[in-house]
Scaffold this motif. Sequence first.
Motif, PDB file in Angstrom:
ATOM      1  N   UNK A   1     -31.597 -22.237  -6.126  1.00 47.56           N
ATOM      2  CA  UNK A   1     -32.510 -21.125  -7.195  1.00 47.56           C
ATOM      3  C   UNK A   1     -33.999 -21.027  -6.695  1.00 47.56           C
ATOM      4  N   UNK A   2     -34.507 -20.018  -7.235  1.00 43.50           N
ATOM      5  CA  UNK A   2     -35.849 -19.926  -7.108  1.00 43.50           C
ATOM      6  C   UNK A   2     -36.342 -19.334  -8.721  1.00 43.50           C
ATOM      7  N   UNK A   3     -37.393 -20.025  -9.149  1.00 43.70           N
ATOM      8  CA  UNK A   3     -37.921 -19.405 -10.594  1.00 43.70           C
ATOM      9  C   UNK A   3     -39.468 -19.686 -10.591  1.00 43.70           C
ATOM     10  N   UNK A   4     -40.109 -19.137 -11.541  1.00 44.02           N
ATOM     11  CA  UNK A   4     -41.677 -19.308 -11.651  1.00 44.02           C
ATOM     12  C   UNK A   4     -42.097 -20.793 -11.631  1.00 44.02           C
ATOM     13  N   UNK A   5     -43.015 -21.142 -10.722  1.00 47.39           N
ATOM     14  CA  UNK A   5     -43.548 -22.619 -10.764  1.00 47.39           C
ATOM     15  C   UNK A   5     -42.459 -23.649 -10.350  1.00 47.39           C
ATOM     16  N   UNK A   6     -41.602 -23.221  -9.398  1.00 48.78           N
ATOM     17  CA  UNK A   6     -40.476 -24.255  -9.234  1.00 48.78           C
ATOM     18  C   UNK A   6     -40.901 -25.421  -8.667  1.00 48.78           C
ATOM     19  N   UNK A   7     -42.008 -25.478  -8.371  1.00 47.74           N
ATOM     20  CA  UNK A   7     -42.314 -26.974  -7.619  1.00 47.74           C
ATOM     21  C   UNK A   7     -42.922 -27.913  -8.844  1.00 47.74           C
TER      22      UNK A   7
END
Length: 310
Positions: free
Chosen positions: A219-225
């Motif tokens: 998935x991807x979400x805000x500030x994934x890292x």
Amino acid sequence: MGDFFTVSVLVATLASGIRLATPFLLAGLGETIGQRSGVLNLGVEGVMLLGAFTAYYVTLETDSPTLGILAAVMVGLMMGLVYAFITLVMQAEQGISGIGVYLFGLGFTDLLFQKNVGTPIPISGLGDIDIPLLSDIPKIGEVFFQHSLPVYIAFALVPVVWFMINKTTFGLNIRAVGETPEAADTLGVSVNGTRLITILIANTMACLAGAALALEVGIFQQNLTAGQGFIAIALVYFGAWRSYGVMLGALLFGVVQATVLQWKTLGIVEGAAASLAAMAPALLTIVVLVIVSRRVAAPSALTRPFDRSG
């Protein structure tokens, strides 16, 4: 805690630690190459986010993780050209410009995600590749030889980067421009040309690290890292600008992160204790920087622009 110290759980934790170490390692190796040439990029986190979103979105639209990775690599090259222009042509202060790249990556990926996706939609990542014969070794095979392609690539790059820096003419040029660029220039080495190539490599590997992370979690979400890019920079210092040192640091952080996740799953830490345990990688970063910064010396020309006319 007794549930944690079982063979099956420890094997799963170590295998997970290796997977979690992959983004740290890819970004750290790239930043090592860049810093050995005298270029610091504090924007690794932002570049990783750009790579993660690119890989996620392209995979979401095409259902092809391979195309997602290739697209992330292209974004890495473009960001490399942008950062090279800022640092080599404009000769901007590298610390400030790196923070600018981070803020750009953080804000731009969030904007693109909200506009084009909205809510996290799972994607199909890269499946695991079992190494013939080796993957069948009890326990050891599960830990080391049952991973996705980015994991194998990351660890295979460790000796490649070591060989390139220490045993090739290009590596000699990298070290020369990172230590004494004026002397390298008098010997006919293109200081900015060498730094351009290392910047392109570093940014491409940072984007690849972000892509590996997005495809791993699906998935991807805000500030994934979540700070992994900054930890990758710390690992360069931890490893004393050597690829094998960076690898050991990445494994350390990956295993710590996997251990914390496993403790949460088993209910060993809950509530406030779980939140404190989640801070372990960040706290470890601070401790490492305090200890190692006193024992190793950075490349002499790190962050110092080179002006041939001056």
